[in-house]
Design an enzyme around this catalytic site. Structure first.
Site, PDB file in Angstrom:
ATOM      1  N   GLU A 134       0.626  -1.022   0.082  1.00 22.60           N
ATOM      2  CA  GLU A 134      -0.213  -0.247  -0.446  1.00 22.60           C
ATOM      3  C   GLU A 134       0.839   1.080   0.011  1.00 22.60           C
ATOM      4  OE1 GLU A 134      -2.306  -0.775   3.413  1.00 22.60           O
ATOM      5  OE2 GLU A 134      -4.023  -2.283   2.062  1.00 22.60           O
ATOM      6  N   CYS A 153      -2.219  -4.832  -5.507  1.00 23.66           N
ATOM      7  CA  CYS A 153      -2.231  -5.759  -4.451  1.00 23.66           C
ATOM      8  C   CYS A 153      -1.257  -6.946  -4.979  1.00 23.66           C
ATOM      9  CB  CYS A 153      -3.763  -6.385  -5.713  1.00 23.66           C
ATOM     10  SG  CYS A 153      -5.596  -6.045  -5.794  1.00 23.66           S
ATOM     11  N   GLU A 181      -1.779 -10.254  -5.806  1.00 24.67           N
ATOM     12  CA  GLU A 181      -1.834 -10.687  -6.632  1.00 24.67           C
ATOM     13  C   GLU A 181      -0.869 -10.137  -7.927  1.00 24.67           C
ATOM     14  OE1 GLU A 181      -4.174 -10.026  -5.478  1.00 24.67           O
ATOM     15  OE2 GLU A 181      -5.749 -11.265  -5.296  1.00 24.67           O
ATOM     16  N   CYS A 184      -9.808  -9.039  -6.686  1.00 25.15           N
ATOM     17  CA  CYS A 184     -10.754  -7.662  -6.868  1.00 25.15           C
ATOM     18  C   CYS A 184     -10.550  -8.289  -8.927  1.00 25.15           C
ATOM     19  CB  CYS A 184     -10.113  -6.769  -6.515  1.00 25.15           C
ATOM     20  SG  CYS A 184      -8.194  -6.250  -7.734  1.00 25.15           S
TER      21      CYS A 184
HETATM   22  N1  THU Z   1      -6.071  -6.877  -1.953  1.00 27.06           N
HETATM   23  C1  THU Z   1      -5.674  -7.627  -2.146  1.00 27.06           C
HETATM   24  O1  THU Z   1      -4.028  -7.422  -2.194  1.00 27.06           O
HETATM   25  N2  THU Z   1      -5.441  -8.360  -3.172  1.00 27.06           N
HETATM   26  C2  THU Z   1      -6.631  -8.621  -3.808  1.00 27.06           C
HETATM   27  O2  THU Z   1      -7.226  -9.707  -4.860  1.00 27.06           O
HETATM   28  C3  THU Z   1      -8.149  -7.445  -2.190  1.00 27.06           C
HETATM   29  C4  THU Z   1      -7.131  -6.929  -2.418  1.00 27.06           C
HETATM   30  C5  THU Z   1      -5.384  -6.030  -0.738  1.00 27.06           C
HETATM   31  C6  THU Z   1      -5.395  -4.542  -1.902  1.00 27.06           C
HETATM   32  C7  THU Z   1      -5.105  -3.658  -0.768  1.00 27.06           C
HETATM   33  O3  THU Z   1      -4.283  -3.365  -0.137  1.00 27.06           O
HETATM   34  C8  THU Z   1      -5.642  -3.776   0.573  1.00 27.06           C
HETATM   35  O4  THU Z   1      -6.263  -5.860   0.005  1.00 27.06           O
HETATM   36  C9  THU Z   1      -6.982  -3.638   1.039  1.00 27.06           C
HETATM   37  O5  THU Z   1      -8.387  -3.756  -0.358  1.00 27.06           O
END
Ligand code: THU
Length: 137
Positions: A46, A55, A57, A89
């Site tokens: 983040e 993310c 992935e 996501c």
């Molecule tokens: N996040 C992921 O790393 N992968 C996903 O597929 C869903 C969301 C992370 C993004 C963000 O840092 C946190 O989860 C909250 O959304």
């Protein structure tokens, strides 16, 4: 060449423990196993400027591409931070689709590394637009 699933889950949990998620407090770990046996991990990263976050992935895909070996994902493991399913996501479904097949399995794990769902790319991203569609005019 496939690794034992519990080894891949352990790697996903390890990646999750390295996540940088101070804003959401929602660490995620992802592992991609490739058709040549390559295994690549990623965690979410983040940023104080929230939209710049990456993310898990996407991080794992970057690791796979940077390694310069296989670009074909044969298995996807995602470890979420709670007892609930941590499903990719929408953006990451599309990112994964670039390198996976419709029947590529996704194994979704909880905070304890227990499998909470097993699905496929086709299920989470039906009628996907992929590499073969770009010039299909
Ligand atoms: N996040 C992921 O790393 N992968 C996903 O597929 C869903 C969301 C992370 C993004 C963000 O840092 C946190 O989860 C909250 O959304």
């Amino acid at each position: 060449m496939t690794a034992p699933l519990d080894q891949l889950i352990a790697l996903a949990c390890e990646a999750r423990s390295n996540a940088y998620a101070p804003y959401s407090n929602h660490p995620v770990g992802a592992v991609l196993e490739c058709d040549d046996g390559g295994i690549y991990s990623g965690a979410n990263v983040e940023n104080a400027a929230y939209p710049l976050g990456c993310c898990a992935e996407a991080s794992a895909i970057s690791a796979m591409i940077t390694a310069g070996k296989s670009q074909t994902i044969s298995r996807i493991i995602i470890a979420g931070p709670s007892t609930h399913t941590c499903t990719p996501c929408g953006g990451c479904r599309q990112r994964l689709n670039e390198f996976a097949a419709p029947d590529t399995p996704l194994i979704l794990c909880n905070i304890d590394g227990e499998i909470v769902d097993e699905t496929t790319m086709e299920t989470i991203l039906p009628n996907a637009f992929g590499p073969n569609d770009v010039h299909d005019i």
